[in-house]
Structures are given as structure tokens and as C-alpha cells.
Design a protein around this motif. Sequence first.
Motif, short mmCIF file in Angstrom:
data_model
loop_
_atom_site.label_atom_id
_atom_site.label_comp_id
_atom_site.label_asym_id
_atom_site.label_seq_id
_atom_site.Cartn_x
_atom_site.Cartn_y
_atom_site.Cartn_z
N LEU A 89 45.70 -17.33 -17.99
CA LEU A 89 44.84 -17.42 -19.17
C LEU A 89 43.60 -16.58 -18.91
O LEU A 89 42.94 -16.75 -17.88
CB LEU A 89 44.46 -18.88 -19.43
N TYR A 104 42.39 -20.51 -30.02
CA TYR A 104 42.16 -21.83 -29.46
C TYR A 104 43.34 -22.18 -28.56
O TYR A 104 44.50 -22.08 -28.99
CB TYR A 104 42.04 -22.90 -30.55
N VAL A 105 43.07 -22.60 -27.35
CA VAL A 105 44.12 -23.07 -26.44
C VAL A 105 43.82 -24.53 -26.11
O VAL A 105 42.75 -24.85 -25.56
CB VAL A 105 44.18 -22.23 -25.15
N GLY A 128 44.71 -27.69 -23.97
CA GLY A 128 45.37 -28.15 -22.75
C GLY A 128 45.79 -29.60 -22.91
O GLY A 128 44.97 -30.50 -22.86
N VAL A 187 46.12 -25.39 -17.71
CA VAL A 187 45.09 -24.87 -18.61
C VAL A 187 43.70 -25.20 -18.08
O VAL A 187 42.81 -24.34 -18.02
CB VAL A 187 45.28 -25.43 -20.03
N ALA A 219 40.99 -22.46 -16.66
CA ALA A 219 39.70 -22.36 -17.34
C ALA A 219 38.53 -22.65 -16.41
O ALA A 219 37.37 -22.49 -16.79
CB ALA A 219 39.67 -23.33 -18.53
N VAL A 239 38.83 -23.06 -25.18
CA VAL A 239 39.74 -23.91 -24.43
C VAL A 239 39.31 -25.36 -24.64
O VAL A 239 38.12 -25.68 -24.46
CB VAL A 239 39.75 -23.57 -22.93
#
Length: 423
Positions: A135, A159-160, A162, A170, A174, A314
Motif C-alpha cells: 500500500l 479510501y482503503v 482495513g 493494512v 499504514a 486509510v
Amino acid sequence: MPLPDTTQVLVVGAGPNGLAAALTLATLGIKATVVEARSERSDGARGCLIHARTLEVLKTIGLSDNLKDIGIQSKGIIFHAQTNPIFNVDIAGLSQFTEFPFILLTPQSEAEWIFEENLLNHGVKVIRNSKVIGLREDTSSTEGLQVSFEDGLTIRASYVVGADGARSTVRTLAGISFKDPSTNIMYDQNPASAAFMQITLADVILDIDTSIEIRRDVVSWYLNGRIMFCPLDPPGSLVVDKHKSFWRIAIAIPPGLPTTPPRYPDHVYIQNEINERKPWKGSIRLNQLRTAATYRVRSAVADTFFKAIGNGKVLLVGDSAHVHSPTGGQGMNLGICDAVALGRAIAEHIKGSQDDAVLANYSVMRKRTAIQVIQATKRMTAIVNIPNGWLRRIANILMYAVSFITPIRRKVAWRLGGLTYRD
């Protein structure tokens, strides 16, 4: 289903938390992309209690009625000293405060199936066998993050989310820390199992002697034996003889023992533990072991549930954001409530001014609730973990005494049902 090149929202993890986040977004007109490393839904011994507050939250996205049709509507949790009840967490007594005065007892896999079917009705299909390994900020696109997968594919997302569990890839990618809010011990700082209390969770079919009565309308903790019996309806097509019954059992193992329980206990181990811990003289025969696993009881919370990376976002939900003792069955509930709150926050961010304050507020509010739940589950775990002897006897007497104090009894039920954490 192929992975698209770009998506507005990428949800990593198709457990109940990831699915609930995607469902919330779908009800608000936003189709997320949902990826999952597993090839199919897990049938392991995980969450099985859905509390009143969670059902209230799920009603807002049209899922409470679907869930009420499955599982057992339990009246609460009863703690016992040997066979004598000493404290009744009476959720049924909250009928004047909530539409859902019960604990819904159903395996997590059954809830996931309903979530996924509803998501499919919104035109969103889970993309499986998709393991995230990278990522980073994508400066070449308005979609702020580039996510890479083990099979070499990549996707760009604004937008990710987790939702990929306690060992969240994730969260790690991050750079968000994950530690106990009381001790500041990092989640993986002390990997030795013997240093932690452990709990074995098993889904079993039991053949119970007729002289033994374990209620099938409540969850029963037998504190002197550190064993719990939670009645469940058999999932799927499992056929159970009328003389047998389907249960989730929990076996608490105190820290500091010279030997540790197996990570995946077998039939012989579970039967021996039942024999040693049950408070009745009659027999409980393990007819079938469907699944079992042993978990270290640890607590941790992410430093933040929201982090901006370039112009990408994130966000964390569920076990990716917080973990704690399974005592009281709060994990899946806390995560689902996270997910619905997050779905609303992302939708507001997309459709509104795109002020990051709405995402930061999600992080602050849900982290505060997570810490409160961690503290509550630590207290409950400490009660279960009291060793037999005079300390256990004193604790049992105190629990029995306070059970007659209505405000205390109601406060415990209110907190266990999650009603304390209403917005």
C-alpha cells in the motif's frame, strides 16, 4: 469476478466488519470493492453473540429482521459457582429500553452469510483469493492510494478500509501502532503463550446425561471450572439427533502453566477438559467436534483508526482497530458498530465537503468506545480467571450478594448489551 483497476472505496477483509461497512455504503449509494484473502468463508470457532445495541445498529441498514430469523434469542448470561447460579445478567429485563432485549446466539459464519447475501443484492460481490501485500501513495492519480496484491495485480483507491483482523496488513502497511491502552505493550511484543491467559473455543455436539440441566435459553459460565456453555442452533445442513445438542464451549486456561494447550485441540483434549471442569457427576460426551482453536487473551487498540496518506485515506474497523478478551462476546459487536459508523462517515466525506474532520471524528469516537470495551472485558476476564480456593469463594459470595442490588445488575446488563455505547 475480476479486480477493477480503480475503486472509490476498497474494503480489505470480508468478515462481518468489512461486509457491514460495505453494506452501509451500498445503502447510501456507494458501491465499494470488497477483497478477501480467504477462498471461502471460515467456519472456525469465532464470534457467536450478537448483542442488543448491535441489532439496533444493524436495523438502520435493514439487517436486523434477517438476523432475528436465525439462532437462539437468549435471555442473558448466568454465572455459576459449581452448579448454583450466583449472578444473572438479565438482558430480557431490558425490554423497556430496547427493541431487542436478548442476545442472539448464532455462529459468526451464519451472520457473515446473511451479510454477504444482502451485499450481493446490492450488486457487490466479494473478490476472494486476493491477499494485500502493499500500500503506497499514488501521486499519478486522483485515487490517492495504490494497493498491490500477492498475485501481482494492483488497484487504485481513494479510501482503503482495513477489516483484515488483528494482524492487519493494512494497519501494518499504514504504519499505525497497535498496543495495549493500559500497559503500552505492543500486540506482538511478548509472543510467549504461557504469559497470557488463553481461551479454547470449540463448536461441538454434546450428548448430555439426563441428570444434567444446562439451560438452552441463556449462556452459562461455570466459574469454578472456568468453562462456558453457549447453546447454538446447528448451522447449515448439519443434522443433529434429538438426544444431542449443538454448543459453543469456552475453556479458560490461566497464565503461567508449564504446558500450553494445543493451538487446534482435538477430540480427546476437549473431552478431557470437559470431564475435569464440569461441575456435575453425570456424563457429558463429546459426540462431534466441529471446530476448535485456542486464543491468547490480549488487548490492543490502534493509535488511530484514520490516517491520511497523501490524498488517500486509510481507515480501520473491528479487530484491525482493537482486540480484547472474548469474555462477554463483545468483539464482533464492537466491530460491526465500527463498520456502520465508518460507512456513514465515508459516505458523508464523499458527498459532503470532503473535510477530513468527519473521518477524524469517527476515529476519536470509536477509539474511545473501544477502550471502554477493553476495560470492561478485562474486568470480566479477571473474574473468570480467579483461581479456585478462598479467593474464588470470596468472589462468588460477593457476586451473589450484589446480584440482589437492582441498579448494579441492570448496569451490568446495560453494558453487556452494548446500550452504554449508544451515540
